[in-house]
Design a protein around this motif. Structure first.
Motif, PDB file in Angstrom:
ATOM      1  N   ASN A 159      34.587  37.430  37.609  1.00  0.00           N
ATOM      2  CA  ASN A 159      33.562  38.298  37.003  1.00  0.00           C
ATOM      3  C   ASN A 159      32.317  37.481  36.681  1.00  0.00           C
ATOM      4  O   ASN A 159      32.403  36.401  36.095  1.00  0.00           O
ATOM      5  CB  ASN A 159      34.099  38.970  35.745  1.00  0.00           C
ATOM      6  CG  ASN A 159      34.594  37.976  34.701  1.00  0.00           C
ATOM      7  OD1 ASN A 159      35.380  37.076  35.002  1.00  0.00           O
ATOM      8  ND2 ASN A 159      34.142  38.131  33.469  1.00  0.00           N
ATOM      9  N   ILE A 160      31.166  37.988  37.090  1.00  0.00           N
ATOM     10  CA  ILE A 160      29.904  37.310  36.816  1.00  0.00           C
ATOM     11  C   ILE A 160      29.031  38.224  35.956  1.00  0.00           C
ATOM     12  O   ILE A 160      28.882  38.013  34.769  1.00  0.00           O
ATOM     13  CB  ILE A 160      29.179  36.919  38.119  1.00  0.00           C
ATOM     14  CG1 ILE A 160      30.100  36.063  38.991  1.00  0.00           C
ATOM     15  CG2 ILE A 160      27.874  36.167  37.803  1.00  0.00           C
ATOM     16  CD1 ILE A 160      30.554  34.775  38.359  1.00  0.00           C
ATOM     17  N   GLU A 161      28.478  39.261  36.559  1.00  0.00           N
ATOM     18  CA  GLU A 161      27.691  40.240  35.804  1.00  0.00           C
ATOM     19  C   GLU A 161      28.504  41.496  35.508  1.00  0.00           C
ATOM     20  O   GLU A 161      27.980  42.450  34.934  1.00  0.00           O
ATOM     21  CB  GLU A 161      26.444  40.613  36.597  1.00  0.00           C
ATOM     22  CG  GLU A 161      25.508  39.460  36.882  1.00  0.00           C
ATOM     23  CD  GLU A 161      24.292  39.902  37.668  1.00  0.00           C
ATOM     24  OE1 GLU A 161      23.656  40.911  37.286  1.00  0.00           O
ATOM     25  OE2 GLU A 161      23.971  39.252  38.678  1.00  0.00           O
ATOM     26  N   ASP A 162      29.770  41.501  35.890  1.00  0.00           N
ATOM     27  CA  ASP A 162      30.609  42.688  35.745  1.00  0.00           C
ATOM     28  C   ASP A 162      30.648  43.165  34.305  1.00  0.00           C
ATOM     29  O   ASP A 162      30.913  42.388  33.384  1.00  0.00           O
ATOM     30  CB  ASP A 162      32.055  42.386  36.168  1.00  0.00           C
ATOM     31  CG  ASP A 162      32.156  41.725  37.533  1.00  0.00           C
ATOM     32  OD1 ASP A 162      32.907  42.233  38.360  1.00  0.00           O
ATOM     33  OD2 ASP A 162      31.498  40.686  37.769  1.00  0.00           O
ATOM     34  N   ARG A 163      30.444  44.466  34.127  1.00  0.00           N
ATOM     35  CA  ARG A 163      30.593  45.032  32.792  1.00  0.00           C
ATOM     36  C   ARG A 163      32.055  45.375  32.514  1.00  0.00           C
ATOM     37  O   ARG A 163      32.533  45.216  31.387  1.00  0.00           O
ATOM     38  CB  ARG A 163      29.726  46.289  32.663  1.00  0.00           C
ATOM     39  CG  ARG A 163      29.902  46.996  31.330  1.00  0.00           C
ATOM     40  CD  ARG A 163      28.857  48.052  31.100  1.00  0.00           C
ATOM     41  NE  ARG A 163      29.219  48.891  29.976  1.00  0.00           N
ATOM     42  CZ  ARG A 163      28.438  49.826  29.472  1.00  0.00           C
ATOM     43  NH1 ARG A 163      27.239  50.037  29.987  1.00  0.00           N
ATOM     44  NH2 ARG A 163      28.828  50.559  28.449  1.00  0.00           N
ATOM     45  N   GLU A 164      32.754  45.865  33.519  1.00  0.00           N
ATOM     46  CA  GLU A 164      34.150  46.274  33.387  1.00  0.00           C
ATOM     47  C   GLU A 164      34.985  45.587  34.463  1.00  0.00           C
ATOM     48  O   GLU A 164      34.466  45.216  35.524  1.00  0.00           O
ATOM     49  CB  GLU A 164      34.274  47.793  33.529  1.00  0.00           C
ATOM     50  CG  GLU A 164      33.483  48.594  32.506  1.00  0.00           C
ATOM     51  CD  GLU A 164      34.065  48.550  31.113  1.00  0.00           C
ATOM     52  OE1 GLU A 164      35.203  48.082  30.952  1.00  0.00           O
ATOM     53  OE2 GLU A 164      33.376  48.992  30.164  1.00  0.00           O
ATOM     54  N   PRO A 165      36.288  45.414  34.246  1.00  0.00           N
ATOM     55  CA  PRO A 165      37.127  44.714  35.223  1.00  0.00           C
ATOM     56  C   PRO A 165      37.622  45.575  36.381  1.00  0.00           C
ATOM     57  O   PRO A 165      38.040  45.039  37.413  1.00  0.00           O
ATOM     58  CB  PRO A 165      38.312  44.238  34.380  1.00  0.00           C
ATOM     59  CG  PRO A 165      38.427  45.259  33.286  1.00  0.00           C
ATOM     60  CD  PRO A 165      37.007  45.674  32.975  1.00  0.00           C
ATOM     61  N   ASP A 166      37.588  46.901  36.253  1.00  0.00           N
ATOM     62  CA  ASP A 166      38.315  47.748  37.196  1.00  0.00           C
ATOM     63  C   ASP A 166      37.802  47.652  38.631  1.00  0.00           C
ATOM     64  O   ASP A 166      38.591  47.682  39.581  1.00  0.00           O
ATOM     65  CB  ASP A 166      38.282  49.208  36.734  1.00  0.00           C
ATOM     66  CG  ASP A 166      39.013  49.427  35.424  1.00  0.00           C
ATOM     67  OD1 ASP A 166      39.819  48.541  35.050  1.00  0.00           O
ATOM     68  OD2 ASP A 166      38.768  50.448  34.765  1.00  0.00           O
ATOM     69  N   ASP A 167      36.487  47.540  38.813  1.00  0.00           N
ATOM     70  CA  ASP A 167      35.952  47.472  40.177  1.00  0.00           C
ATOM     71  C   ASP A 167      36.398  46.194  40.873  1.00  0.00           C
ATOM     72  O   ASP A 167      36.768  46.220  42.052  1.00  0.00           O
ATOM     73  CB  ASP A 167      34.425  47.560  40.160  1.00  0.00           C
ATOM     74  CG  ASP A 167      33.928  48.909  39.668  1.00  0.00           C
ATOM     75  OD1 ASP A 167      34.492  49.931  40.086  1.00  0.00           O
ATOM     76  OD2 ASP A 167      32.983  48.934  38.861  1.00  0.00           O
ATOM     77  N   ARG A 168      36.343  45.079  40.163  1.00  0.00           N
ATOM     78  CA  ARG A 168      36.760  43.807  40.751  1.00  0.00           C
ATOM     79  C   ARG A 168      38.253  43.803  41.062  1.00  0.00           C
ATOM     80  O   ARG A 168      38.684  43.266  42.087  1.00  0.00           O
ATOM     81  CB  ARG A 168      36.396  42.672  39.788  1.00  0.00           C
ATOM     82  CG  ARG A 168      36.615  41.288  40.330  1.00  0.00           C
ATOM     83  CD  ARG A 168      36.044  40.237  39.391  1.00  0.00           C
ATOM     84  NE  ARG A 168      36.977  39.794  38.358  1.00  0.00           N
ATOM     85  CZ  ARG A 168      37.099  40.315  37.154  1.00  0.00           C
ATOM     86  NH1 ARG A 168      36.367  41.331  36.782  1.00  0.00           N
ATOM     87  NH2 ARG A 168      37.961  39.831  36.275  1.00  0.00           N
ATOM     88  N   ILE A 169      39.029  44.410  40.199  1.00  0.00           N
ATOM     89  CA  ILE A 169      40.465  44.504  40.425  1.00  0.00           C
ATOM     90  C   ILE A 169      40.742  45.359  41.662  1.00  0.00           C
ATOM     91  O   ILE A 169      41.576  45.005  42.515  1.00  0.00           O
ATOM     92  CB  ILE A 169      41.165  45.074  39.178  1.00  0.00           C
ATOM     93  CG1 ILE A 169      41.083  44.061  38.030  1.00  0.00           C
ATOM     94  CG2 ILE A 169      42.611  45.447  39.469  1.00  0.00           C
ATOM     95  CD1 ILE A 169      41.423  44.635  36.670  1.00  0.00           C
TER      96      ILE A 169
END
Length: 277
Positions: A159-169
């Motif tokens: 995660n870099i600029e991610d606000r939430e984890p779900d998209d990266r997951i």
């Protein structure tokens, strides 16, 4: 050596370069700590001769039994570019890094998430926004994932600029590969929580669960990406480590600090909390 009383606690590792490893070698070797070698973010190294760097690491780490990984290149290298020419450059740099990683026996490589706070707010208004990012990431990473699978190196998406984890997951899962998993940077998550309303750090751990293979351990104040030693910022470490113990098995816990000389002090703060060794 690990004693009976602390045998159940996770062992902290560190992100280092050749410049800093010699000064921390005793600390690393004491518990065969996991390492993340960060020289391979440098394009000048990737496009030159990596063999002297590899040889020096091998010499320094003779007898080391911890896991070794690398941080992949990331400056100006988006993993979800729509332009095929840019994708080709990104592929080349990642494959060059994996060549160096293979020579070192690296079993993880960090790459950066394509999701941002902007995409978090705007993807819901764009019916194809999320799928387009994932599709572009697949086009970029297909040969990189294949190479990682061939050499047994896990790509961990940080995660870099991610606000939430779900998209990266979801992105990590979409590859359907044991060699693509999730990384969590605690400082990035805490910044997003404080400054943009994202979830707190322990929620990121819970969301990723067994898909979480790697953690950059760093402290921040919630305003910027400080990479301070644990204890210098405002992250609540005990709940984070409790969630790590419940949610995932043996992730690499890599202290990634602005000043590597602060690593022993930051590690000692977590030792004093009773959450790691």
């Amino acid at each position: 050596m690990t004693t009976t009383s602390d045998a159940t606690l996770p062992v902290l590792g560190a992100a280092l370069t050749l410049d800093h490893l010699p000064g921390l070698l005793d600390w690393v070797m004491e518990h065969d700590r996991d390492l993340e070698l960060q020289d391979f973010v440098d394009v000048a190294l990737l496009t030159g001769d990596t063999s002297p760097t590899v040889a020096r690491y091998r010499d320094l780490l003779a007898g080391h039994k911890g896991r070794i990984g690398i941080h992949g290149p990331f400056w100006d290298l988006p993993i979800a570019a729509s332009d095929p020419d840019i994708r080709a450059v990104v592929q080349s740099r990642f494959l060059q890094a994996l060549d160096g990683g293979e020579a070192l026996g690296a079993t993880h490589m960090v790459i950066h998430s394509p999701f941002t706070n902007w995409s978090h707010h705007n993807m819901p208004a764009d019916r194809d926004g999320r799928s387009r990012i994932i599709d572009c990431a697949h086009k970029t990473l297909a040969p990189v994932v294949a190479r990682a699978e061939a050499i047994g190196c896990t790509l961990v998406i940080e995660n870099i600029e991610d606000r939430e984890p779900d998209d990266r997951i979801a992105l990590a899962r979409s590859f359907d590969s044991d060699q693509v998993r999730v990384s969590l940077d605690t400082g990035h998550a805490h910044y997003a929580h404080v400054s943009t309303g994202g979830r707190p750090v322990d929620y990121h751990v819970r969301a990723a669960g067994s898909l979480l293979a790697h953690v950059h351990v760093q402290d921040v104040d919630g305003y910027a990406d400080r990479h301070w030693a644990p204890g210098d910022g405002t992250i609540r470490w005990a709940p984070v480590f409790r969630e790590i113990a419940k949610s995932c098995e043996n992730p690499r816990l890599i202290l990634e600090l602005l000043d590597p000389n602060d690593i022993p002090r930051g590690a000692q703060h977590l030792v004093d909390l009773g959450v790691a060794i």
